[in-house]
Motif scaffolding. Structure first.
Motif, mmCIF file in Angstrom:
data_model
loop_
_atom_site.group_PDB
_atom_site.id
_atom_site.type_symbol
_atom_site.label_atom_id
_atom_site.label_comp_id
_atom_site.label_asym_id
_atom_site.label_seq_id
_atom_site.Cartn_x
_atom_site.Cartn_y
_atom_site.Cartn_z
ATOM 1 N N ASP A 15 -3.487 -2.119 -3.812
ATOM 2 C CA ASP A 15 -3.692 -2.447 -2.443
ATOM 3 C C ASP A 15 -3.895 -1.250 -1.468
ATOM 4 O OD1 ASP A 15 -1.047 -1.346 -1.396
ATOM 5 O OD2 ASP A 15 -0.338 -2.827 -2.718
ATOM 6 N N ILE A 16 -4.653 -1.545 -0.371
ATOM 7 C CA ILE A 16 -5.348 -0.429 0.442
ATOM 8 C C ILE A 16 -4.694 -0.855 1.680
ATOM 9 C CG2 ILE A 16 -7.191 0.772 1.772
ATOM 10 C CD1 ILE A 16 -8.797 0.145 -0.635
ATOM 11 N N LEU A 17 -3.727 0.321 2.642
ATOM 12 C CA LEU A 17 -3.055 0.044 3.672
ATOM 13 C C LEU A 17 -2.473 -1.414 3.701
ATOM 14 C CD1 LEU A 17 -6.147 1.006 5.930
ATOM 15 C CD2 LEU A 17 -4.321 2.303 5.459
ATOM 16 N N GLY A 18 -1.777 -1.576 2.481
ATOM 17 C CA GLY A 18 -1.002 -2.864 2.544
ATOM 18 C C GLY A 18 -1.531 -4.066 2.343
ATOM 19 N N THR B 244 -6.432 -5.767 -2.626
ATOM 20 C CA THR B 244 -7.829 -5.693 -2.709
ATOM 21 C C THR B 244 -8.580 -6.515 -3.759
ATOM 22 O OG1 THR B 244 -7.397 -3.846 -4.260
ATOM 23 C CG2 THR B 244 -7.978 -3.286 -2.120
#
Lengths: 647, 360, 220
Positions: free
Chosen positions: A604-607, A610
């Motif tokens: 996950d990117i910034l929560g 993805t």
């Protein structure tokens, strides 16, 4: 003769389209020479990147307790430095030169599978770019190029760096295996009439050996990295001892590949040296069969010494003794090569061109690297020296003093064939001496600090350990070394414009690539030569050289020509070469995009998860690969005499 | 002191090189493998010395032959005649295949002898358990009755067998002057036996890359005379008395009693990770801090033990050792200056006298 | 048949006297199979190493009878799958024989039979995987079987090893289909026998790998 050359080169499509740079003929090329050049240029760019990484590390280590780099950045840099230099520099540089030269040396018009060859270069570039993309997306791999478990498990290395490493090297690995298959078939099946196995140039021999090493060594690495990927992405725990996995298993899988890899890096260069030394000594190689078969022997022995990287893991004294003995045995064929090289120069007419200087420099530095390796083969001594700067010194004497100096020899030797112009000899010699001196300033003190107890892969050290002065000297050496590389770049750029124009055979050489124009036309040989000796060109030039009773041309001289009439040159237009195709590039682009997606399948990117975007990337990749396969089939039909009429 | 240490001729070469370059005279080399004070490392040195001289011999012969050949047969004129075309000589080839084989055979035989000696585990050896963590070493004596960290006390003249384990990732146990490396592998137990031949304080490292602060993972080995060692063990096994003293740190005077209260305060989280025998602190994540005042270093060999360094560490552990677990909990500014001084007084107060040998 | 050796022909050159006289693609495929052999050796070895440990571990706990991972893998289904794959090797041989004698209807029949059998194997494996998954075997180092927690990498090594074999079979089926259509369209092409021989070579290899996996995993 000069006029004929002009005519011949004008047939080549690259020079035919004048004006702007002919992108299409490069990006869609299946010509082994162009592919070789793309390999060489991209490997050189990666060489500069790896060099910059090395310099940043040396600045950090120049003084004790330095804070120039953070620990994490340092760890990323040394991981990427090794990964770059091994997988993105020396290997592809060898492949690039081999790609260019091997078909010429055996009198072939291309590699056996030109489209597969194009696939290899684009896959390699895709993998390399994917690896470097990691710097921009949250952190490069930081687990070392050896990726020891369980440090590379996701709980200890939570950034996506190691996933980039696995998939990036996965792509370059496919490229390497495809390339190796191509070399094997090319060398075994595409030789000119009369070029029997025991007449092949030694550079061709070594490429053949290395190709076999690649196809047998890479699969265990592939399996290991697939398993590691399953650990990281799906929690499989192959190498996670906390959940029943086995950390040492990774080491076995890795080093079963990793040690043969060392020979993958050095053997082609030894092949180059075995071509260059005889030419500039104006003698044949001393002990052709011994040099060839010692290469084969090294290739075989390379597969039973992997665990000498693991003397400290507790395999038991018997296993250690076996791997120690096997490792020492490898010194014998290596020594044989060195003695034969010296004997080749003995009683010769040794011409100290820059290429020759580099070849001699290679031998000289390789002697040091070889000798320092002996103590590492002895388990008790190894346990004091391993994981210290002594090993860093040893491996750089072998891989920089060896492989890279040898590659410079190859560069000076074949540059005129590839570009039609000679590199400047005077600048070349200045660069050689600067490089030799700065190389030793950089790496020789590492033997000393290693023996004085400095561990490797530490981002900082305390003052007063007796390491300070040597580290400072090493850092200065690095800058000199970088300067010598800049001189080389200048030499290449200025020689490309203003360098002395090269004839077919500027070095008075012996092998087939020097019978054709520099640079060669796309089809290489107007007439496929007929070979009757190991040195077809030399024997054609010096039919009565003294002492050449057994190996000379005697009754049947090789049919080697490098002068053609205008009519013959006109006839070259009828030589059918495979057509341009973008399919290999689209194929590798698709695989690269899909790999990028695969990295983020469970992240996950910034929560934000993805997964959706990742699946999208994978889908795009699959579509690209499908398009490429369809295009590939259509393009190959165009070149088939049996299928094209139906199309 | 030095006379009993095993020396070799290699250091001569190294030292001559060092001395030539350094005006200040010979360097002090705390981690060199060439001055040894342990049987394990000495046997390696005794093997390395002859191998080194053989290597020098081979180097001189081969490099000499190379240089001589290049100089002697350098082309003197542009139009030199084509030299005689010699293709090889089987007899010579066989000779130079066999000659190195003989040298290697000698090295191999010597290697196997040393290896047998160095892998032998004497049954009478004193057993110590070493567990590596990211990025510090834990040591256990007497089946876990004594637990310490970062300082490994051993008796002189007596074999010790270290049982090597790892709690997280792979580490590597190395005391250059006493013994060669052995990996510490999670899920696998290795053993290393050696004997210190002289008392002293020795530098030691984690030699395998083990993550962000690998470069900061060190320890000290303190080899004491057997009587002194027994005394150390008895003292260490004694629960430290509650201290009421004071100590100076970064210009403030700390109070040990207040420090003890801070340490035990659940809000400060010290006790969640650390054990101090005889108190309520029972955390098992970080190092056991009993008798902390006896430590030679702070943060696993990174800083020398002083009250000021300890205070700096407590202020901001992450700046001294990037990535370490304590730094994720104790952020800069979380502990007030006076609290830090009190903690320092408390930790520094827990100590007993040891007759420390010199650093070797 | 590579494009460049064709180039030699068209330029009227002498035949490649010094070379091996084997079709280049066949040579390449043999080398590739050599490489693949090591790929599967590494996968199978990993499986066997962890399997031996699981077995020892469970035997020590006195749970071997009850928990032997082999019990998950109903031997009946996999025996049928093995038979299907072996039969497909036979049909492959018959298809190749038919190309050599240029009996195209016969060839199409046998190649289709190979494709059908290969697909049946893949579908059978998909069925087996889902079945095992529902019984509790997971791609995880720990799973619950009949109410008891098993700590074992059996599921991990089994799924990865047989999964990669299944992937190879799937790619083989795709290749077979491609050859089928190519031969149907260009029946006159003299390249056809070699095309069929190549895919056959790969098919037999994949088959052999299954024999090895079946023997080592299911029978021993």
């Amino acid at each position: 003769m000069a006029i004929a050359e002009q005519k011949l080169t004008s047939v080549s499509p690259a020079t035919a389209s004048s004006g702007s740079f002919p992108w299409r003929t490069w990006l869609a090329t299946v010509d082994h020479k162009k592919i070789g050049i793309i390999y060489i240029v991209s490997a050189f760019v990666f060489f500069l990147l790896g060099g910059i990484e090395a310099m940043l590390m040396r600045v950090q280590l120049g003084t004790p307790n330095n804070t120039f780099l953070s620990a994490d950045v340092y760890n990323q840099l040394f991981t990427m430095h090794a990964t770059t230099m091994i997988f993105l520099m020396v290997m592809p540089m060898n492949v690039g030169i081999g790609n260019y030269v091997v078909p010429l040396m055996i009198g072939a018009r291309d590699m056996a599978f030109p489209r597969l060859n194009a696939l290899s270069i684009w896959l390699f570039l895709g993998g390399g770019l994917l690896l470097y993309l990691s710097f921009l997306t949250g952190g490069a791999p930081n687990g070392g190029w050896f990726a020891y478990a369980p440090l590379t498990q996701v709980q200890y290395s939570p950034t996506a760096g190691m996933d980039y490493w696995i998939l990036g090297l996965g792509l370059t690995g496919i490229a390497s295996i495809a390339g190796a298959l191509n070399f094997i078939v090319t060398v075994l099946n595409m030789r000119a009439p009369g070029m029997s196995i025991n007449r092949m140039p030694l550079f061709v021999w070594m490429n053949l050996v290395v190709s076999f090493i690649i196809i047998f060594a890479f699969p265990t690495f592939t399996v290991g990295s697939i398993q590691l990927l399953f650990d990281r992405q799906f929690g499989a725990a192959f190498f996670n001892p906390a959940q029943g996995g086995d950390a040492v298993l990774w080491q076995h899988l890795f080093w079963f590949f990793g040690h043969p890899e060392v020979y993958i890096l050095i053997l082609p260069v030894m092949g180059m040296i075995s071509e260059i030394l005889p030419v500039f000594s104006r003698k044949p190689i001393f002990g052709y069969s011994f040099v060839a078969f010692s290469g084969v022997g090294i290739g075989f022995l390379g597969f039973i010494v992997w665990a000498h990287h693991m003397f400290g893991v507790g395999m038991g004294p018997m296993a250690n003794a076996f791997f120690a003995a096997a490792s020492m045995v490898i010194a014998i064929p290596t020594g044989v090569k060195i003695f034969n090289w010296i004997a080749t120069m003995w009683a010769g007419d040794v011409r100290l061109t820059t290429a020759m200087l580099y070849a001699i420099g290679f031998i000289s530095m390789f002697i040091i690297g070889g000798i320092s390796g002996i103590t590492l083969a002895s388990p008790p001594i190894d346990l004091q020296q391993t994981d210290t700067y002594y090993v860093v010194a040893h491996l750089h004497y072998v891989l920089f003093g060896g492989s890279i100096l040898g590659l410079f020899a190859g560069a000076f030797y074949w540059f005129p064939k590839m570009t039609g112009r000679l590199l400047n000899e005077r600048i070349g010699k200045i660069q050689f001496w600067l490089m030799m001196i700065s190389f030793n300033i950089t790496f020789f003190p590492m033997h000393i600090v290693g023996t004085e107890g400095m561990p490797r892969r530490i981002y900082t050290y305390e003052a007063g350990m007796g390491w300070d002065m040597w580290n400072f000297i090493e850092t200065i050496g690095t800058f000199l070394l970088a300067f010598s590389v800049l001189i080389f770049i200048y030499n290449v750029l200025s020689s490309l414009r203003n360098g002395e124009v090269a004839s077919n055979d500027p070095w008075d050489a012996a092998t087939l690539e020097w019978t054709i124009p520099s640079p060669p036309p796309s089809y290489n040989f107007l007439h496929i030569p007929v070979v009757n000796s190991r040195r077809p060109l030399w024997d054609a030039k010096y039919p009565h050289a003294a002492g050449d009773d057994h190996h000379g041309p005697s009754s049947a001289p090789s049919q080697v020509r490098y002068e053609y009439t205008d009519e013959e040159t006109e006839g070259a237009k009828d030589i059918h070469m495979p057509s341009l195709t973008f399919s290999p590039m689209i194929f590798s682009g698709g695989l690269t995009v899909a790999s990028l997606g695969f990295i983020y399948i469970n992240k996950d990117i910034l929560g934000l998860p993805t997964r959706v975007a990742a699946l999208g990337f994978i889908l795009i990749g699959i579509v690209m690969v499908s398009i490429a396969i369809r295009g590939w089939i259509l393009d190959s039909r165009k070149d088939s005499p049996y299928l094209s009429q139906h199309h | 002191m030095r006379k009993e240490a095993r020396k070799s001729t290699i250091p001569l070469l190294v030292l001559v090189l060092s001395c030539a370059a350094m005006l200040a005279g010979c360097a002090n080399l705390p981690a060199t493998t060439l001055y040894t004070y342990g049987d394990h490392a000495t046997r390696v040195l005794d093997l390395l010395t002859p191998v080194f001289w053989m290597a020098v011999g081979v180097f001189v012969i081969v490099q000499g032959a190379l240089v001589y050949t290049v100089i002697r047969f350098r082309s003197k004129q542009a139009s030199a005649p084509v030299p005689t075309q010699i293709h090889g000589n089987t007899k010579i080839e066989i000779i130079w295949t066999i000659a190195p084989a003989f040298i290697l055979l000698v090295i191999a035989v010597m290697t196997f002898r040393t290896q047998a000696a160095n892998s032998y585990q004497p049954p009478e050896a004193m057993k110590i358990r070493a567990i590596a963590h990211q990025w510090w070493f834990e040591f256990q004596y007497d089946d876990g009755k004594i637990v310490t960290a970062s300082d490994l006390y051993i008796p002189v003249g007596q074999s010790v067998q270290i049982q090597l384990e790892a709690a997280d990732v792979m580490h590597n146990f190395w005391i250059p002057k006493l013994a060669g490396k052995t990996y510490m592998i999670p899920g696998k137990t290795n053993y290393l036996a050696f004997k210190a031949t002289e008392s002293g304080i020795f530098r030691a490292f984690c030699a395998e890359f083990c993550g962000e602060s690998h470069g900061n993972m060190r320890f000290r080995v303190i080899a004491l005379d057997p009587a002194e060692f027994a005394q150390w063990k008895t003292n260490y096994a004694t629960t430290p008395a509650a201290t009421n003293g004071t100590a100076q740190a970064l210009g403030l005077t700390g109070d040990a009693a207040r420090g003890a209260a801070i340490f035990a305060d659940p809000k400060k989280q010290c006790a969640a990770c650390h054990i101090i025998e005889g108190t309520t602190a029972k955390g098992k994540i970080g190092p056991n801090l009993t008798h902390y005042g006896n430590r030679l270093t702070i943060a696993a060999g990174v800083l020398p033990y002083t009250t000021d360094n300890l205070a700096n560490w407590l202020h901001d552990p992450a700046s001294i050792k990037p990535g370490n677990l304590m730094g994720r909990v104790i952020k800069k500014g979380m502990l007030k200056d006076q609290e830090v001084a009190d903690l320092v007084a408390y930790l520094d107060g827990m100590k007993f006298a040891v007759n420390m040998p010199a650093e070797k | 048949m590579s494009a460049t050796s064709h180039a030699h022909d068209e330029a009227g050159q002498a035949p490649l006297v010094g070379s091996l006289g084997v079709d280049s693609r066949k040579l390449g495929l043999w080398a590739f199979i050599g490489s693949e052999t090591l790929f599967f050796t590494a996968l199978i070895t990993t499986h066997l190493i962890f399997y031996a440990r699981t077995k020892a571990d469970l035997a020590a706990k006195g749970m071997l009878e009850h928990m032997d991972p082999k019990l998950y893998l109903g031997i009946d289904l996999t025996t049928i799958l093995a038979a299907i794959l072996l039969a497909s090797s036979l049909t492959m041989v018959l298809a190749l024989a038919a190309t050599k004698s240029k009996e195209w209807p016969k060839f199409r029949f046998w190649l289709l039979a190979t494709i059908v059998l290969g697909s049946a194997f893949v579908l059978g494996q998909v069925y087996e995987f889902t079945h095992l998954y529902h019984e509790g075997l997971k791609l995880a180092p720990q799973y619950v079987y009949e109410g008891e927690t098993v700590k074992s990498l059996f599921g991990v090594t089994f799924f990865v090893m047989t999964g990669f074999h299944g992937l190879h079979v799937t790619l083989g089926v795709v290749w077979l289909i491609a050859v089928y259509f190519k031969v149907r369209r260009f029946a006159a092409s003299p390249e056809n026998p070699m095309d069929v021989e190549l895919v056959g070579l790969y098919w037999h290899f994949v088959d052999l790998v299954w024999v090895a996996i079946f023997t080592l995993v299911y029978l021993i």
